[in-house]
Design a protein around this motif. Structure first.
Motif, short mmCIF file in Angstrom:
data_model
loop_
_atom_site.label_atom_id
_atom_site.label_comp_id
_atom_site.label_asym_id
_atom_site.label_seq_id
_atom_site.Cartn_x
_atom_site.Cartn_y
_atom_site.Cartn_z
N PHE A 263 4.53 1.44 8.17
CA PHE A 263 4.39 1.09 9.01
C PHE A 263 3.19 -0.11 8.42
CE2 PHE A 263 2.03 1.08 12.60
CZ PHE A 263 2.69 0.20 13.62
N THR A 264 2.45 0.35 7.52
CA THR A 264 0.14 0.10 7.60
C THR A 264 0.91 -1.25 7.49
OG1 THR A 264 -1.04 1.72 7.43
CG2 THR A 264 -1.64 -0.26 6.47
N ALA A 265 2.14 -1.65 5.86
CA ALA A 265 2.03 -2.79 5.41
C ALA A 265 2.83 -3.99 6.44
CB ALA A 265 3.30 -2.68 3.88
N CYS B 2 -2.07 -1.28 -1.46
CA CYS B 2 -2.86 -0.21 -1.08
C CYS B 2 -2.28 0.65 -0.35
CB CYS B 2 -4.42 -1.61 -0.46
SG CYS B 2 -5.24 -1.73 -1.29
N ALA B 3 -1.58 0.30 1.14
CA ALA B 3 -1.34 0.77 1.90
C ALA B 3 0.05 1.55 1.19
CB ALA B 3 -0.97 -0.27 2.93
N GLY B 4 0.71 1.57 -0.04
CA GLY B 4 1.53 2.36 -0.55
C GLY B 4 1.23 3.56 -0.82
N LEU C 210 6.83 6.77 6.20
CA LEU C 210 6.48 5.71 6.78
C LEU C 210 5.44 5.17 7.75
CD1 LEU C 210 8.96 7.55 9.70
CD2 LEU C 210 9.83 5.48 8.47
N VAL C 211 4.62 5.90 7.42
CA VAL C 211 2.57 5.53 7.36
C VAL C 211 2.45 4.60 6.73
CG1 VAL C 211 0.29 6.11 7.18
CG2 VAL C 211 2.07 7.66 8.44
#
Length: 238
Positions: free
Chosen positions: A20-22, A112-114, A16-17
């Motif tokens: 959400f970041t992406a 990067c978010a993943g 989820l983080v």
């Protein structure tokens, strides 16, 4: 159900983080594109960013770092195909390159978010936004600088308008004058608009030319019987 055995709250929160970041950073990039009324706007950039994050996160959860690295490679090539669909060529002009590059960058933000690199994802977002906004005045200033025909390699065309009966004669005269001026011709095209309106277009081999010489060639051709108009054009190389 297998889900009850495989579900782990910590891993789910981690996903989820990442998503959400992406989503947030993709929204920032997409909002700027939407404001500029680009073909790939808010929703497209968000979906690219979130999709890249989801794939990389999935690879990371299934097989660890090695899996996410392999997924990143496929994400890069896959977004390349998506970006190619945004690029359109109209004659000598190419549109959509910036849109395609922005989609590629949005995928990098999502990747990067993943990979749980939230700070790196934020940094990439900042640089993408800076490239699309802060560099715009510099681009406009450079574009307003006149093209120096003496020092720049560009594409030059000489266009002569005549009638169908004299097209062959005018074409030969055009080739002779360019050869005398020592400007090699890449190709010569004859476009028949009608029996009384024929355009002969000679495209020169890309090199630096003397504008005054091309003016003389065009003026010499314009004085020939049957020639309605003679001019030359220049455009920057792709």
């Amino acid at each position: 159900m297998k889900f009850l055995h495989t579900f782990q709250l910590y891993d789910f929160l981690d996903t989820l983080v990442s998503l959400f970041t992406a989503f947030v950073f993709g929204t920032l990039i997409g909002a700027e594109r939407q404001y500029r009324q680009r073909s790939a706007g808010l929703r497209t950039n968000v979906l690219v960013s979130v999709g890249a994050a989801a794939f990389v996160d999935l690879g990371n959860h299934l097989t660890g770092t090695d899996g996410s690295v392999r997924v990143v490679a496929y994400v890069v090539s896959g977004i390349g195909f998506l970006g190619a669909g945004a690029i359109m060529k109209e004659g000598m002009n190419v549109r959509g390159l910036n849109t395609a590059a922005t989609l590629w960058a949005s995928a990098a933000v999502g990747a990067c978010a993943g990979a749980d690199l939230v700070a790196q994802s934020a940094a990439v977002t900042v640089f993408v936004l800076a490239g699309n906004t802060l560099l715009r005045p510099l681009v406009n200033a450079i574009d307003r600088i006149p093209l120096n025909v003496h020092s720049s390699e560009a594409s030059y065309e000489i266009v002569v308008t005549t009638d169908g009966l004299r097209a062959a004669e005018i074409r030969e005269a055009l080739d002779e004058r360019l050869e005398a001026a020592k400007y090699p011709v890449r190709e010569t095209e004859v476009a028949y608009r009608s029996e009384d309106n024929v355009e002969i277009i000679a495209t020169l081999v890309p090199l630096a030319v003397d504008a005054a010489e091309l003016d003389r060639v065009a003026a010499d051709l314009a004085r020939m019987p049957g020639v309605r108009h003679a001019t030359w054009n220049v455009s920057a190389l792709e």
